[in-house]
Design an enzyme around this catalytic site. Structure first.
Site, short mmCIF file in Angstrom:
data_model
loop_
_atom_site.label_atom_id
_atom_site.label_comp_id
_atom_site.label_asym_id
_atom_site.label_seq_id
_atom_site.Cartn_x
_atom_site.Cartn_y
_atom_site.Cartn_z
N GLY A 151 2.48 33.41 45.72
CA GLY A 151 3.72 33.89 45.31
C GLY A 151 5.34 32.86 45.47
O GLY A 151 5.79 33.19 44.54
N PRO A 209 -1.72 31.26 48.86
CA PRO A 209 -0.03 29.96 48.30
C PRO A 209 -0.94 28.96 46.84
O PRO A 209 -2.65 28.91 47.80
CB PRO A 209 0.28 29.43 49.65
CG PRO A 209 -0.76 29.65 50.47
CD PRO A 209 -1.31 31.13 50.25
N GLY A 210 -0.50 28.83 46.10
CA GLY A 210 -1.34 28.05 45.29
C GLY A 210 -0.13 26.78 44.70
O GLY A 210 -0.34 26.28 45.60
N ARG A 211 0.87 27.31 44.15
CA ARG A 211 1.44 26.45 44.02
C ARG A 211 2.75 25.99 44.34
O ARG A 211 2.72 24.69 44.49
CB ARG A 211 2.56 27.67 42.35
CG ARG A 211 4.20 26.46 41.95
CD ARG A 211 4.50 27.47 41.29
NE ARG A 211 4.44 29.10 40.84
CZ ARG A 211 4.33 28.34 39.53
NH1 ARG A 211 4.42 27.66 38.68
NH2 ARG A 211 3.66 29.68 38.60
N ARG A 217 2.59 24.25 29.99
CA ARG A 217 3.54 25.00 31.06
C ARG A 217 4.92 25.94 30.05
O ARG A 217 5.62 26.08 30.19
CB ARG A 217 4.18 25.12 32.65
CG ARG A 217 2.64 25.02 33.70
CD ARG A 217 3.30 24.45 35.16
NE ARG A 217 3.40 25.79 35.53
CZ ARG A 217 5.53 26.21 35.25
NH1 ARG A 217 5.88 24.30 35.32
NH2 ARG A 217 5.89 26.90 36.08
N TYR A 264 5.28 29.37 28.83
CA TYR A 264 6.07 29.69 29.86
C TYR A 264 7.49 29.35 30.09
O TYR A 264 8.39 29.59 31.02
CB TYR A 264 5.62 29.41 31.49
CG TYR A 264 4.54 29.86 31.86
CD1 TYR A 264 3.82 30.75 32.30
CD2 TYR A 264 3.29 28.45 33.04
CE1 TYR A 264 2.19 30.85 32.39
CE2 TYR A 264 2.12 28.75 32.72
CZ TYR A 264 1.24 30.85 32.74
OH TYR A 264 0.75 30.99 32.69
N CYS A 288 -0.18 19.24 16.40
CA CYS A 288 0.24 20.00 15.44
C CYS A 288 0.86 21.08 15.20
O CYS A 288 0.49 22.21 15.62
CB CYS A 288 -0.34 20.25 14.20
SG CYS A 288 -1.06 18.33 13.27
N GLU A 289 2.00 21.49 16.48
CA GLU A 289 2.77 22.76 16.83
C GLU A 289 3.53 22.36 17.11
O GLU A 289 3.91 21.62 17.76
CB GLU A 289 1.06 23.82 18.62
CG GLU A 289 0.04 23.50 18.25
CD GLU A 289 0.22 25.22 17.42
OE1 GLU A 289 1.03 25.80 17.35
OE2 GLU A 289 -1.41 25.50 16.89
N TYR A 348 -1.32 24.85 37.96
CA TYR A 348 -0.66 24.84 36.29
C TYR A 348 -0.87 23.90 35.25
O TYR A 348 -0.21 24.64 34.51
CB TYR A 348 -0.21 26.19 36.54
CG TYR A 348 -0.47 27.27 37.37
CD1 TYR A 348 -1.37 27.75 38.01
CD2 TYR A 348 0.88 27.48 39.07
CE1 TYR A 348 -1.60 29.09 38.29
CE2 TYR A 348 0.15 28.34 39.88
CZ TYR A 348 -1.02 28.68 40.09
OH TYR A 348 -1.01 29.80 40.56
C1 LIG Z 1 -2.47 33.30 41.72
C2 LIG Z 1 -3.07 33.73 42.51
C3 LIG Z 1 -2.33 33.46 43.42
C4 LIG Z 1 -1.27 31.94 43.27
O1 LIG Z 1 -0.61 32.62 42.90
P1 LIG Z 1 0.71 31.40 43.53
O2 LIG Z 1 2.09 31.74 42.92
O3 LIG Z 1 -0.05 30.02 42.81
O4 LIG Z 1 0.66 31.31 44.53
C5 LIG Z 1 -2.78 34.37 45.07
N1 LIG Z 1 -3.33 35.04 44.49
C6 LIG Z 1 -3.48 35.64 43.34
C7 LIG Z 1 -4.58 37.27 43.14
C8 LIG Z 1 -3.48 35.44 42.24
O5 LIG Z 1 -3.53 35.45 40.87
#
Ligand SMILES: *Cc1c(COP(=O)(O)O)cnc(C)c1O
Length: 427
Positions: free
Chosen positions: A245, A282-284, A320, A324, A352-353, A381
């Site tokens: 997050g 962590p992802g993003r 995105r 979002y 076409c949107e 994402y």
């Molecule tokens: C999407 C997700 C993440 C990653 O979130 P980021 O905002 O990209 O860091 C971590 N845990 C869970 C359970 C998720 O669904």
């Protein structure tokens, strides 16, 4: 901090590079549109995050595969020792394909199927993040039938406002995620009675692109209290999973999100010293800044009230902005000469949107047909959300490392696209 920058190219112009690779050369070789990822940036972000916890015993960073599931990206992170957080059997298979040890993999998501549970149990993953009582009962039945034990953490919904876009907030009571905080103790009691289940941890993930520390602090305090309650009741809680997050800077005119070091200090303050293993997802934060989407301007069109640059990338390649209301900086791949006039421009794709755009009302140097543009901070994402909408070919992905590059997901041919379908025998 990322490794996309203007540098002198061949000819006399200054051209955007990914590390040492000239983006215009890449566009000539691969064709547009395409995603381009930087190994150095991925490595840097993973290390900055992991190193922030260096002094603490027992931490595991499980990169959230859903942010960017490209095998080249995953293999890069696996080599650094990353564990992985997966939300489907497909993601689990990707993690295993790049040789992530199963005991470094956690499985999240509100809708795991029994087949997915079976595959994950047979693979020997570290833990399941369980999101409901019916899921718990299903997991118990699957584990018992296979003679296995599922280590679990309940994903607890703390009813906290993560102060982010409503489509990526996950920790409010009205969101579908997790079990209600107040019900957690009775669910742990149930879990400890069910066969094939070993309740071992607590999990929270309150949302994505969180740009302040306060929501995290509120969540971690609740997590610590819950661990205390559970331990007092006799449960052997040995890990907490703090989710992901952490936000990233998408635009230079807004305050920067918290640094990983500040986030780590908060973690230490609130849940350090409890003798718990700490998991992170962590992802993003790892992948976002490590990718760009490169597109070519097809037409410049003067509308009644503004300019449109129609480019060859669209919402099916990068959803995105549409999904979002996300803001991505747009850079011309060839650096504009000083004094180039700025024109307020919508950058839109061929789909076409009306919702198909990459940027709205953006002051940009005057664009011309044939120009290349780079959509910045598109590594998370981005490609994972791409589709073939409008029967457009799935966008390719390129991984750069220094002066090398590899097309890790090639652009399919139209033949490939059509070959995926079958006509019914009555037609
Ligand atoms: C999407 C997700 C993440 C990653 O979130 P980021 O905002 O990209 O860091 C971590 N845990 C869970 C359970 C998720 O669904």
């Amino acid at each position: 901090m990322h490794h996309f920058a203007y540098r002198a190219g061949v000819s006399h112009s200054i051209v955007l590079h990914a590390e040492a690779v000239d983006i215009s050369d890449l566009a000539a070789a691969v064709g547009t549109p395409f995603y381009c990822y930087s190994t150095a940036t991925l490595e840097r972000h993973y290390r900055v995050f992991a190193d922030a916890f260096a002094g603490m015993a027992g931490t595991l960073v499980c990169y959230s595969v859903k942010a960017n599931a490209n095998l080249g990206v995953l293999a890069t992170l696996a080599r650094l020792g990353a564990g992985m957080d997966v939300v489907s059997e497909g993601e689990l298979r990707r993690a295993l394909a790049v040789k992530v040890a199963p005991e470094r993999i956690v499985f999240s998501g509100v809708g795991k199927t029994r087949d997915e549970m079976a595959f994950a149990l047979d693979s020997g993953i570290l833990a399941f993040n369980v999101e409901s009582e019916p899921e718990l009962r299903a997991l118990s039945a699957v584990a018992e039938a296979r003679g296995r034990t599922a280590r679990i953490a309940f994903r607890v919904n703390p009813d906290i406002d993560a102060k982010t876009h409503h489509k990526i907030a996950t920790g409010k009571a009205e969101n579908k995620f997790g079990v209600p905080f107040a019900e957690a103790p009775s669910l742990y009691a149930l879990a400890s009675r069910l066969p094939g289940i070993e309740p071992s941890g607590v999990h929270m993930h309150i949302g994505s692109q969180i740009t302040e520390l306060a929501p995290f602090r509120n969540a971690f305090v609740l997590l610590r209290e819950l661990v205390g309650t559970l331990r007092a009741t006799g449960f052997a809680i040995d890990f907490v999973n703090l989710g992901g997050g952490l936000g990233i800077p998408y635009r230079s005119d807004q305050p920067a999100p918290p640094l990983p070091a500040d986030y780590a200090n908060l973690v230490k303050e609130e849940v350090g010293g409890l003798g718990l293993t700490l998991l992170f997802e962590p992802g993003r934060m790892i992948a976002g800044n490590a990718g760009i989407l490169v597109a070519r301007v097809l037409y410049v069109k003067r509308g009644a009230s503004k300019m449109f640059a129609i480019v060859d990338a669209a919402m099916n390649d990068l959803l995105r902005p549409t999904l979002y209301d996300a803001h991505h900086e747009i850079l011309p791949v060839t650096e504009p000469k000083p004094g180039t006039p700025m024109v307020v421009t919508d950058v839109a794709g061929p789909v076409c949107e009306t919702g198909d755009y990459l940027a709205l009302a953006r002051p940009l140097p005057e664009l011309r047909a044939g120009d290349l543009i780079s959509v910045m901070t598109a590594g998370a994402y981005g490609a994972v959300l791409a589709s073939e909408y409008n029967s457009r070919l799935l966008v390719p992905e390129v991984l750069v490392a220094g002066n090398r590059y590899s097309v890790t997901r090639p652009r399919p041919s139209y033949g490939d696209m059509l070959a995926k379908e079958r006509l019914p025998d009555w037609l």
